[in-house]
Write a protein that holds these residues in place. Sequence first.
Motif, PDB file in Angstrom:
ATOM      1  N   LEU A  89      -4.310   7.499   3.689  1.00  0.00           N
ATOM      2  CA  LEU A  89      -4.589   6.521   4.747  1.00  0.00           C
ATOM      3  C   LEU A  89      -4.601   5.089   4.231  1.00  0.00           C
ATOM      4  N   LEU A  90      -5.142   4.883   3.034  1.00  0.00           N
ATOM      5  CA  LEU A  90      -5.368   3.537   2.497  1.00  0.00           C
ATOM      6  C   LEU A  90      -4.224   3.118   1.586  1.00  0.00           C
ATOM      7  N   TRP A  91      -3.970   1.824   1.548  1.00  0.00           N
ATOM      8  CA  TRP A  91      -2.850   1.328   0.758  1.00  0.00           C
ATOM      9  C   TRP A  91      -3.119   1.542  -0.729  1.00  0.00           C
ATOM     10  N   PRO A  92      -2.241   2.270  -1.432  1.00  0.00           N
ATOM     11  CA  PRO A  92      -2.456   2.519  -2.863  1.00  0.00           C
ATOM     12  C   PRO A  92      -2.129   1.283  -3.697  1.00  0.00           C
ATOM     13  N   SER A  93      -3.107   0.840  -4.438  1.00  0.00           N
ATOM     14  CA  SER A  93      -2.933  -0.378  -5.218  1.00  0.00           C
ATOM     15  C   SER A  93      -4.011  -0.442  -6.289  1.00  0.00           C
ATOM     16  N   VAL A  94      -3.732  -1.160  -7.380  1.00  0.00           N
ATOM     17  CA  VAL A  94      -4.725  -1.354  -8.441  1.00  0.00           C
ATOM     18  C   VAL A  94      -5.426  -2.697  -8.302  1.00  0.00           C
ATOM     19  N   SER A  95      -5.151  -3.423  -7.224  1.00  0.00           N
ATOM     20  CA  SER A  95      -5.839  -4.699  -7.021  1.00  0.00           C
ATOM     21  C   SER A  95      -7.317  -4.443  -6.769  1.00  0.00           C
ATOM     22  N   THR A  96      -8.141  -5.395  -7.150  1.00  0.00           N
ATOM     23  CA  THR A  96      -9.592  -5.233  -7.027  1.00  0.00           C
ATOM     24  C   THR A  96     -10.008  -4.962  -5.591  1.00  0.00           C
ATOM     25  N   ARG A  97      -9.441  -5.687  -4.654  1.00  0.00           N
ATOM     26  CA  ARG A  97      -9.802  -5.530  -3.253  1.00  0.00           C
ATOM     27  C   ARG A  97      -9.467  -4.117  -2.744  1.00  0.00           C
ATOM     28  N   ILE A 139     -12.698  -5.320   4.730  1.00  0.00           N
ATOM     29  CA  ILE A 139     -12.435  -5.140   3.303  1.00  0.00           C
ATOM     30  C   ILE A 139     -11.033  -4.599   3.066  1.00  0.00           C
ATOM     31  N   GLY A 140     -10.612  -3.726   3.958  1.00  0.00           N
ATOM     32  CA  GLY A 140      -9.279  -3.150   3.825  1.00  0.00           C
ATOM     33  C   GLY A 140      -8.785  -2.690   5.177  1.00  0.00           C
ATOM     34  N   ALA A 141      -7.485  -2.474   5.266  1.00  0.00           N
ATOM     35  CA  ALA A 141      -6.888  -2.022   6.523  1.00  0.00           C
ATOM     36  C   ALA A 141      -6.162  -0.708   6.286  1.00  0.00           C
ATOM     37  N   PRO A 142      -6.607   0.368   6.920  1.00  0.00           N
ATOM     38  CA  PRO A 142      -5.890   1.640   6.796  1.00  0.00           C
ATOM     39  C   PRO A 142      -4.459   1.488   7.297  1.00  0.00           C
ATOM     40  N   VAL A 143      -3.503   1.852   6.473  1.00  0.00           N
ATOM     41  CA  VAL A 143      -2.097   1.658   6.836  1.00  0.00           C
ATOM     42  C   VAL A 143      -1.378   2.986   7.078  1.00  0.00           C
ATOM     43  N   TRP A 144      -2.017   4.109   6.773  1.00  0.00           N
ATOM     44  CA  TRP A 144      -1.416   5.425   6.975  1.00  0.00           C
ATOM     45  C   TRP A 144      -0.013   5.475   6.379  1.00  0.00           C
ATOM     46  N   TRP A 145       0.080   5.108   5.090  1.00  0.00           N
ATOM     47  CA  TRP A 145       1.390   5.016   4.435  1.00  0.00           C
ATOM     48  C   TRP A 145       2.095   6.370   4.338  1.00  0.00           C
ATOM     49  N   VAL A 146       1.389   7.436   4.620  1.00  0.00           N
ATOM     50  CA  VAL A 146       1.992   8.767   4.584  1.00  0.00           C
ATOM     51  C   VAL A 146       3.109   8.916   5.618  1.00  0.00           C
ATOM     52  N   ALA A 147       3.111   8.019   6.618  1.00  0.00           N
ATOM     53  CA  ALA A 147       4.117   8.098   7.686  1.00  0.00           C
ATOM     54  C   ALA A 147       5.426   7.476   7.207  1.00  0.00           C
ATOM     55  N   THR A 148       6.210   8.241   6.447  1.00  0.00           N
ATOM     56  CA  THR A 148       7.518   7.792   5.960  1.00  0.00           C
ATOM     57  C   THR A 148       8.510   8.947   6.084  1.00  0.00           C
ATOM     58  N   PRO A 149       9.811   8.641   6.139  1.00  0.00           N
ATOM     59  CA  PRO A 149      10.812   9.717   6.204  1.00  0.00           C
ATOM     60  C   PRO A 149      10.726  10.673   5.011  1.00  0.00           C
ATOM     61  N   TRP A 150      10.376  10.170   3.835  1.00  0.00           N
ATOM     62  CA  TRP A 150      10.275  11.029   2.658  1.00  0.00           C
ATOM     63  C   TRP A 150       9.142  12.049   2.804  1.00  0.00           C
ATOM     64  N   MET A 151       8.016  11.614   3.346  1.00  0.00           N
ATOM     65  CA  MET A 151       6.840  12.476   3.405  1.00  0.00           C
ATOM     66  C   MET A 151       6.877  13.445   4.582  1.00  0.00           C
ATOM     67  N   LEU A 152       7.606  13.121   5.671  1.00  0.00           N
ATOM     68  CA  LEU A 152       7.542  13.934   6.886  1.00  0.00           C
ATOM     69  C   LEU A 152       7.906  15.404   6.679  1.00  0.00           C
ATOM     70  N   PRO A 153       9.011  15.739   5.987  1.00  0.00           N
ATOM     71  CA  PRO A 153       9.317  17.172   5.829  1.00  0.00           C
ATOM     72  C   PRO A 153       8.211  17.932   5.108  1.00  0.00           C
TER      73      PRO A 153
END
Length: 499
Positions: A89-97, A139-153
């Motif tokens: 759900l959350l944007w994967p990143s190593v930034s502090t925020r 603090i953060g915005a859920p972006v649901w990055w799982v919604a991509t053509p690669w992940m759908l199948p």
Amino acid sequence: MRRVSVDLDRVLGRTSMYGVLLAVLTALAGWALLGSLVGALSQSASDLVASLGVCVGVSVGANCLVGAAVRAPSRHASSVSTGLLLFFLLWPSVSTRDVLAAALAALVATASKYLLVVRGRRLVNPAAFGALVVAALGIGAPVWWVATPWMLPAVAVGGALVLRRAGGWGVAGLVVVTALSGTVLRLVLAGAAPGQALSTALLSYPVVFLAVFMSTEPLTLPSRRWQRGVVAVLMGVLVCLTVTVTLGAHTLTTGPEAGIVVANLVAAVLAGRGAAGDLRVVEVLRPTPGIAEVVLAPRRPVPFLAGQYVELTVPTALDVRGNRRVFSLAGTPAQARGAEPRLRVAFRVPERPSAVKAALVAMPEGAVVRSEGIRGEFLLPGDPQVPLLLVAGGIGVTPFLAQLGDLRERGEERDVVLVHVVRGAADAACSRELAGPGVEVVTVVAGLPPSAGEVLAHCPDAARRCALVSGPPGFVAAVRGALGEVGVRHVVTDSFTGY
């Protein structure tokens, strides 16, 4: 094909629901990492690994701390699954925020499992609630990055396994249809062509993921089918709506997580009091050497319908399937509503029982197990004029004990033929409890389910009856096929997965 289906059910049945969910979510995380390495995803492998570590690590750590603080048993499988869901759900990143947002979401999600509970019932989906809180705090915005053509199948295949194990096809299907329709409508109104809108909704919106993994959580769903249908449609409508709220200098734009939480709260209202909570062991009976019956006392009267099941957590037992099991209720609703309410569960005890069954059988009077709720739609038709054919395989007779006992207690006479298939004469002991006005009981000692010819031999007018079939998956599949061959059109089944 039927054989493959039965074998799949048998394999999935050997693993707990959390085990299947964890395996699928872990596989999806691995698929995402592969997508990063081959360039199919924009996130770097290091960002994915770091985000996964934070979400799962904080979830597990918080689960230990909060569980100890409230003196509740730690459920590590549940905490790992929550961390994995937040990872998608959350944007994967190593930034502090982003790291802080992931850690806070995991902490809030875990705490909600213990704190946002009313009468033993969980109010919200933990992952959705954790994501909503970090969004509300800015603090953060859920972006649901799982919604991509690669992940759908991968989501679709893994989700099918989860739904097969959990039996949540109806809820997930309603959420998909409603959310997909609403999203396509929004895109078309914004100027997109219908075909393009449908493609975008499927590939770039988390419709399938949230329908499978977020809407079907049993601890946040009401028990009845019509209630779950209402909640599923409501969730489907809400998750495709975007609402922007401005509070002073802070602006909050809601995402799918808000729709999930709101639908969860509506589900809690529809569910009413529920039946979760601690149950005290009153006695353990052994009607036959291979069958055990456990009598449990809830703290207060428990409403349920004959044919439903209870999910029990046995804190002293743990095996590869976890410490939760589903048991059909063998007692009647009246027994659970009296001045001294009682719930009764019966199950087969093989020579080498699972850790949970062995612990239940050995429990002394006064020991405590926990009910996670009563659910199920394996119910007799509401019209008493409908003739019935009940077919049970071995201990699959337990829901019929409750149903026919309920008819006797209410003085309701129905036209019932019950065929009880058992392995030996000793297993037919409970058949004596099935007799009653209008009820014809046929006990069949055999190692195989009845064929179409045998069904007609035991019930010549089977084609005019509504059939209910209960027992192991292979038995249920075989009987359902035999009933179809003799013209039975309405068949309701209850497969004892993991039997």
